[in-house]
Design a protein around this motif. Structure first.
Motif, PDB file in Angstrom:
ATOM      1  N   LYS A   4      -8.382  -4.026   2.279  1.00  0.00           N
ATOM      2  CA  LYS A   4      -7.429  -3.781   3.359  1.00  0.00           C
ATOM      3  C   LYS A   4      -6.059  -3.492   2.742  1.00  0.00           C
ATOM      4  N   ILE A  45       5.742   4.326   5.490  1.00  0.00           N
ATOM      5  CA  ILE A  45       4.474   3.784   6.004  1.00  0.00           C
ATOM      6  C   ILE A  45       3.572   4.849   6.644  1.00  0.00           C
ATOM      7  N   VAL A  49      -0.412   4.624   6.010  1.00  0.00           N
ATOM      8  CA  VAL A  49      -1.245   4.132   7.124  1.00  0.00           C
ATOM      9  C   VAL A  49      -2.006   2.856   6.708  1.00  0.00           C
ATOM     10  N   ASP A  51      -3.567  -1.038   6.910  1.00  0.00           N
ATOM     11  CA  ASP A  51      -4.302  -1.757   7.959  1.00  0.00           C
ATOM     12  C   ASP A  51      -3.390  -2.742   8.675  1.00  0.00           C
ATOM     13  N   ALA A  52      -2.459  -3.327   7.903  1.00  0.00           N
ATOM     14  CA  ALA A  52      -1.564  -4.328   8.483  1.00  0.00           C
ATOM     15  C   ALA A  52      -0.217  -4.323   7.775  1.00  0.00           C
ATOM     16  N   LYS A  72       4.083   1.575  15.895  1.00  0.00           N
ATOM     17  CA  LYS A  72       2.966   1.320  16.818  1.00  0.00           C
ATOM     18  C   LYS A  72       2.729   2.533  17.722  1.00  0.00           C
ATOM     19  N   PHE A  75       0.831   4.859  15.367  1.00  0.00           N
ATOM     20  CA  PHE A  75      -0.456   4.329  14.891  1.00  0.00           C
ATOM     21  C   PHE A  75      -0.847   3.096  15.710  1.00  0.00           C
ATOM     22  N   GLN A  77      -3.484   1.589  16.184  1.00  0.00           N
ATOM     23  CA  GLN A  77      -4.453   0.676  15.572  1.00  0.00           C
ATOM     24  C   GLN A  77      -3.826  -0.197  14.480  1.00  0.00           C
ATOM     25  N   MET A  78      -2.616   0.128  14.045  1.00  0.00           N
ATOM     26  CA  MET A  78      -1.966  -0.619  12.971  1.00  0.00           C
ATOM     27  C   MET A  78      -1.591  -2.019  13.466  1.00  0.00           C
TER      28      MET A  78
END
Length: 209
Positions: A4, A45, A49, A51-52, A72, A75, A77-78
């Motif tokens: 990740k 960022i 991209v 994951d967290a 947000k 992205f 899903q971030m």
């Protein structure tokens, strides 16, 4: 399974370095980048991209909350874990409204932060216990406000809705086609039922419902 990718946004160099090392030394994680301010994070960022993101709130320039809002939107899903020294109610709720999935106090230490990060990546919404209590207390308070609003008659709710739009007594009377005296009577009843003394208090309760 691929590692990740984690990014960090923290303005204090020693803390940023410490968090970076935590990520690098944790199995299953890869450090995507670490940034000292929101502006740099918002620039870099999108090309990574991750994951967290571990996000500080109080940054020089744009806040961490503004940074989360911006990223947000690009992205959805971030995932964002707010790591902060603040227990301020407004900051908590502004962070959650911006799209953060968790809110951890830095004072809880590195191990708890990494545990919270893992929890979030597995679908959880980690929060420091005292932060969670504030959230619960706020919902309880909102429930009580709703109950008070429901004691109003339909006409009183209509009057309060007009007041919430910024209308004054005569304008409310014109909008609802009733007399000024009737409006004043309704307002008195609204104050009594909501246990408030001013228009601002009444409108705040109405808007928070």
């Amino acid at each position: 399974m691929a590692d990740k990718i984690i990014c960090i946004v923290e303005d204090k160099p020693d803390l940023r370095e410490g968090m970076s090392m935590m990520v690098q030394f944790t199995d299953g994680y890869e450090l995507g980048g670490s940034y000292a301010n929101a502006e740099e994070a918002m620039e870099k960022i999108p090309g990574i991209v991750p994951d967290a993101v571990l996000m500080d709130i109080n940054l020089p320039g744009a806040s961490g909350i503004a940074c989360v809002t911006s990223l947000k939107a690009m992205f959805p899903q971030m995932l964002f874990l707010m790591c902060t020294a603040y227990e301020d109610n407004d900051k908590i709720f502004d962070s959650l409204k911006a799209g953060a999935s968790g809110y951890i106090l830095k004072t809880e230490g590195p191990a708890r932060i990494m545990e919270a990060l893992g929890d979030m990546l597995e679908g959880g919404s980690p929060m420091s216990s005292n932060i969670a209590r504030k959230v619960v207390a706020s919902f309880v308070s909102m429930g009580k406000d709703n109950q008070l609003i429901e004691t109003l008659s339909d006409r009183e709710k209509m009057v309060l809705e007009q007041l919430a739009k910024g209308l004054i007594g005569k304008e409310v009377a014109d909008a609802l086609q009733i007399s000024g005296g009737t409006v004043r009577k309704h307002v008195q009843n609204i104050y009594k039922k909501l246990h408030v003394n001013t228009r601002v208090e009444a409108v705040n309760l109405y808007l928070k419902r």
